[in-house]
Design an enzyme around this catalytic site. Structure first.
Site, PDB file in Angstrom:
ATOM      1  N   GLY A 275       0.753  -1.202  -0.031  1.00  0.00           N
ATOM      2  CA  GLY A 275       0.056  -0.122  -0.124  1.00  0.00           C
ATOM      3  C   GLY A 275       0.891   1.330  -0.097  1.00  0.00           C
ATOM      4  O   GLY A 275       1.142   1.760  -0.900  1.00  0.00           O
ATOM      5  N   CYS A 355     -11.804  21.273  16.295  1.00  0.00           N
ATOM      6  CA  CYS A 355     -11.920  21.352  17.649  1.00  0.00           C
ATOM      7  C   CYS A 355     -11.436  20.209  18.602  1.00  0.00           C
ATOM      8  O   CYS A 355     -12.298  19.739  19.193  1.00  0.00           O
ATOM      9  CB  CYS A 355     -13.289  21.835  18.025  1.00  0.00           C
ATOM     10  SG  CYS A 355     -13.943  23.141  16.946  1.00  0.00           S
TER      11      CYS A 355
HETATM   12  C1  LIG Z   1      -3.414  -2.641   5.199  1.00  0.00           C
HETATM   13  C2  LIG Z   1      -3.092  -3.762   4.583  1.00  0.00           C
HETATM   14  C3  LIG Z   1      -2.007  -3.732   3.445  1.00  0.00           C
HETATM   15  C4  LIG Z   1      -1.061  -2.744   2.940  1.00  0.00           C
HETATM   16  O1  LIG Z   1      -0.079  -2.261   4.035  1.00  0.00           O
HETATM   17  P1  LIG Z   1       0.716  -1.070   3.765  1.00  0.00           P
HETATM   18  O2  LIG Z   1       1.468  -1.110   5.085  1.00  0.00           O
HETATM   19  O3  LIG Z   1       0.137  -0.085   3.131  1.00  0.00           O
HETATM   20  O4  LIG Z   1       1.724  -1.601   2.728  1.00  0.00           O
HETATM   21  C5  LIG Z   1      -1.857  -4.988   2.897  1.00  0.00           C
HETATM   22  N1  LIG Z   1      -2.307  -6.280   2.934  1.00  0.00           N
HETATM   23  C6  LIG Z   1      -3.223  -6.342   4.059  1.00  0.00           C
HETATM   24  C7  LIG Z   1      -3.961  -7.463   4.271  1.00  0.00           C
HETATM   25  C8  LIG Z   1      -3.572  -4.989   4.767  1.00  0.00           C
HETATM   26  O5  LIG Z   1      -4.658  -5.078   5.865  1.00  0.00           O
END
Ligand SMILES: *Cc1c(COP(=O)(O)O)cnc(C)c1O
Length: 435
Positions: A275, A355
């Site tokens: 991600g 706030c």
């Molecule tokens: C959130 C998540 C990711 C991505 O994580 P990053 O830290 O953004 O790389 C990948 N796999 C699962 C199952 C996740 O919950």
């Protein structure tokens, strides 16, 4: 800071200055670089090319449909965690065989829709979920492939709230239960349990936990195979570190050299779910200084952006590099790191208008002198920025702009006041117990 960086004291995203973009689209504003996103995806593919990985971008980190469409067109798969994300990736034209569906709490409706959509792999997190998946697949006359999310009891050494691979989390099942779970569905006509899924958590600062997870995974695969199970997939999840603070995180190539040797020759298909390592440094949040204010010995810089737009600092104590969109040449740091030694800096707290005293972006940070009207960029805001934003304080969601070379396209408009009331303007009979 390549595609998002300074040129003659002016912050640019690819060919356009942040000042121009803010002038056209207003502030606060999310800006993304298309080339940065795609090149990060490509670099990950290259790094792992020896094992031909399936890269499944974690939609939850940055979910704009236009960005998903660009990633899908570049051959990217997706990691989804809800029916809403399933809808997004279908609309984005994703190849559903490269979509993995994760999450501890999938509803019957979500499972049914995902089976209907032909999702490639279900990452199952509990025995009960596996039984429900089997029943629904059977009812629909489908046969699905699934991987079992196993808790490897490895600590990536991050913040407690984003560490998920230790034993005491709600995610996955304990490794010693894996054999029983695989045995129980061995002859199922509707679910083929043929993968192992690990997810260590987000933001590790070392590749070693991944090497350990790959070793543990391959070892488990061998033992399962010797009991007659067919194993096809090893999904090592995401969580690869991102340079929120330059130099702290291993490069993706380091992760690859820690992981690839364990996978090579096993016949396993490696799945990765990045991600933030793709999205975070591909975007910035731009705010404008509303006011300067003195509070005791502190100087506050009050922005028009707030914690509802980017909640990572208060939520996780996350560090984001922050710098003005225009600065004197001798005030431009070469890397995204805290600097106190450049000329003319002052120590400030950068806060939002909400706030809540937790509405801050940075505390006691050294920045060039800022005045009302100045633009400030909050870096590494591409992941978990817009995606985690809310309407708190009845503030509209921000516009998002995607820059590609010298062109910028609005890919989400700013929510206006009437949008905020949309779901509350109801007609017809919505009552019970009243006549
Ligand atoms: C959130 C998540 C990711 C991505 O994580 P990053 O830290 O953004 O790389 C990948 N796999 C699962 C199952 C996740 O919950």
């Amino acid at each position: 800071m390549d595609r998002i960086g300074y040129e003659d004291g002016t912050l640019r995203v690819e060919g356009l200055s942040v000042g121009e973009l803010a002038g056209k689209f207003g502030t606060p504003l999310f800006i993304y670089s298309k080339k940065e996103l795609l090149s990060r995806l490509e670099r990950m593919k290259q790094a792992f090319s020896a094992v031909g990985p399936t890269i499944c971008f974690a939609v939850k980190s940055l979910s704009n449909i236009h960005i998903l469409t660009d990633l899908a067109a570049a051959g990217c798969g997706f990691d989804i965690v809800s029916g809403g994300e399933l809808y997004r990736v279908r609309e984005a034209g994703a190849d559903m065989r490269s979509v993995v569906y994760a999450g501890v709490g999938k509803t019957d409706r979500e499972l049914s829709e995902a089976i209907g959509a032909g999702v490639g792999l279900f990452n199952v997190e509990s025995e009960e979920e596996l039984a429900v998946l089997e029943t629904i697949a059977q009812e629909r006359g489908a046969r699905v492939e699934a991987a079992l999310r196993i808790n490897p009891d490895i600590d990536p050494g991050t913040h407690d709230f984003i560490s998920t691979g230790k034993k005491e989390t709600k995610f996955g099942i304990d490794i010693d239960r894996a054999f029983a779970v695989f045995d129980a569905v061995k002859n199922s006509p509707s679910v083929h349990l043929c993968g192992i899924h690990f997810y260590l958590g987000s933001g590790g600062h070392s590749a070693e936990p991944y090497a350990e997870a790959a070793r543990t995974g391959v070892d488990l695969v061998c033992r399962l195979r010797s009991r007659g199970h067919e194993l096809r997939y090893l999904d090592l999840g995401g969580g690869f570190g991102n340079d929120y603070l330059s130099g702290e995180s291993p490069a993706i190539e380091e992760y690859a050299s820690a992981i690839v040797p364990h996978i090579k020759g096993t016949g396993l298909r490696l799945i990765l779910e990045p991600g933030k390592s793709i999205a975070a440094n591909s975007g910035i949040l731009v705010g404008r200084v509303l006011f300067r204010k003195q509070g005791g010995s502190k100087t506050f810089i009050i922005l028009d952006a707030g914690m509802n737009d980017l909640i990572r600092p208060p939520l996780y104590g996350a560090f984001h590099f922050i710098w003005p969109a225009e600065a004197a040449e001798d005030q431009i740091p070469l890397r995204m790191e805290e600097r106190m030694d450049l000329p003319g800096l002052e120590k400030v707290d950068v806060v939002g208008p909400i706030c809540e005293s937790s509405d801050f972006f940075a505390k006691e940070r050294y920045l060039p002198h800022l005045e009302r009207g100045d633009l400030l960029a909050i870096f590494s805001a591409g992941a978990y920025g817009s995606a985690m934003s809310s309407n708190y304080n009845s503030r509209g969601l921000l516009p998002e702009v995607l820059v590609d070379g010298n062109e910028a396209v609005l890919i989400r408009r700013r929510q206006d006041y009437e949008d905020l009331l949309g779901l509350e303007r109801l007609s017809g009979n919505n009552c019970i117990g009243k006549n």
